[in-house]
Design a protein around this motif. Sequence first.
Motif, short mmCIF file in Angstrom:
data_model
loop_
_atom_site.label_atom_id
_atom_site.label_comp_id
_atom_site.label_asym_id
_atom_site.label_seq_id
_atom_site.Cartn_x
_atom_site.Cartn_y
_atom_site.Cartn_z
N VAL A 1 31.78 36.39 35.40
CA VAL A 1 30.97 36.13 34.21
C VAL A 1 31.40 34.79 33.62
N ASP A 2 30.49 33.83 33.57
CA ASP A 2 30.76 32.60 32.82
C ASP A 2 30.62 32.93 31.34
N LEU A 3 31.72 32.88 30.61
CA LEU A 3 31.70 33.19 29.19
C LEU A 3 30.90 32.14 28.42
N PRO A 4 30.41 32.46 27.23
CA PRO A 4 29.62 31.48 26.47
C PRO A 4 30.33 30.14 26.35
N GLY A 5 29.57 29.07 26.55
CA GLY A 5 30.14 27.73 26.46
C GLY A 5 30.84 27.28 27.71
#
Length: 256
Positions: free
Chosen positions: A43-47
Motif C-alpha cells: 500500500v502506497d500511503l498517502p503522499g
Amino acid sequence: MTDLRLHRTGEGPAVLWFHGYTMDSTTWQPLWDRLPGWTHIGVDLPGHGGSPPIPPGLTLTALAGQLAEVARETGARRVVALSFGSMSALQLAIQEPELVDRLVLAAPTLAGTPNEDSARRRYQQLAMLHRLTGPGEQLADLWMQSPPDIFKGTERHPELRAELRAVVARHSWAELGNRAMDALTAHRHTGQDLALITARTLVLVGDEDMPAFVRNGELLRAAVPDCGLLTLARCGHLPLLERPDAVAPLIAAHLR
C-alpha cells in the motif's frame, strides 16, 4: 473504494505491507522475492508513491479507516509494517481489531511517544530547505544523513542505499509545504489503546536502532496482549530492508 495505490504480486493468502516515511511499496520487492506462497499487497500511503497527496487535516484514525477499506476489499488479514507504516498499522489493529489476525511491526513507531530529538531537528531542516529549493535530490541527501540514524544501517549495504536514495529522491515532499503531517502525528497511542489489539503480534527491532524505537518495542511487548519481541543483530532502523535474508523466515513463520 480507496484511492490508495496498491502493488500486488504472488499467489496465496493476502498480506498488506505498509512502508516507511518517504518510501513506497517498491522497497518491499527483495522481501517479497523471499516469501513465496503469499499474495503481497503493498500500500502506497498517502503522499507516497502513486497515492494522492496527504490532505491537510488527515488524522491517523481517518487513515486507518482507509486502510481498513483496503483490508476489506482484498481480504487480507495479515499486516507487515515498517517505521512510519507501523504507526498506521497499529491504529488499524486498534480501530478494527477484527480485520487483523497477524501483525509484524519493525522499527515500531507509536503515535505521541517521544521521538528522537535529532529526527525532530532534521524535519525542521527539511522544511526550511524545501522552502528554499523545493523538492529534489538535495532533500533526499539531507534526509538520509546521520543523525538521525534512520538510514545509517544502509551504509553496510551500498546497493540498498543507492536504491533507497532513488526512492526518496522522487518523494514529492508536499507535506512539508502544507503541514499535512501535523494532524497525522497529533494522535497519541495509549496503553489502553494497545490493549485492544487482538492480532498475534511480532515486533522486530534492530540492535543498532535509535533508543526511542527500542523503547517502543518494550512498550508494545508490555501492552499488546499477544506480542513477541525480537532484536535483530547488525541492523539499524530498517531491518526488513537491511537484512531480508534474516527476517524473511521470521516473518513467514509468524504469518503462518
